[in-house]
Design a protein around this motif. Structure first.
Motif: not given
Length: 106
Positions: A18, A21-22, A24, A29-31, A36-37, A39, A63
């Motif tokens: 990881i 994490i954002q 939304s 949303l985990v980047y 990959d992302r 949701i 964040y």
């Protein structure tokens, strides 16, 4: 390891993969490092509680960052840069004290 609710599935994610994490709206949303992302339907607060003891830090109401991926902390612009990403992440005044703790730990 962390299990994230993605749609109707529970997906296992290795914490080391990881980046950040954002928040939304009602999703997070985990980047991941591989680009990959995911949701997930968890709140940022719930993820923060799960990740608190695993070297993740919340820097803004939107964040959570993986501390191991931080490359630069810019105090003048109150932002953080992550390895491999060009755009900075803002540090809110509310979470500024956590950054001070992070500096002392390094």
């Amino acid at each position: 390891m962390l299990f994230l609710k993605v749609g109707r599935k529970l997906v296992q994610v290795d914490l080391e993969n990881i980046l950040y994490i954002q928040s939304s709206n009602i999703y997070c949303l985990v980047y991941l490092k591989n680009g990959d992302r995911l949701i997930c339907t968890s709140t940022l607060q719930a993820l923060e509680e799960k990740l608190r003891s695993f070297h993740f830090i919340r820097i803004h109401r939107c964040y959570i960052l993986n501390v191991a991926e931080i490359s630069v902390i810019d105090k003048s612009s109150m932002s953080i840069y992550l390895s491999g990403l060009d755009d900075p992440f803002p540090i809110s005044r509310r979470y500024k004290s956590f950054i001070a703790k992070l500096e002392h730990a390094v």
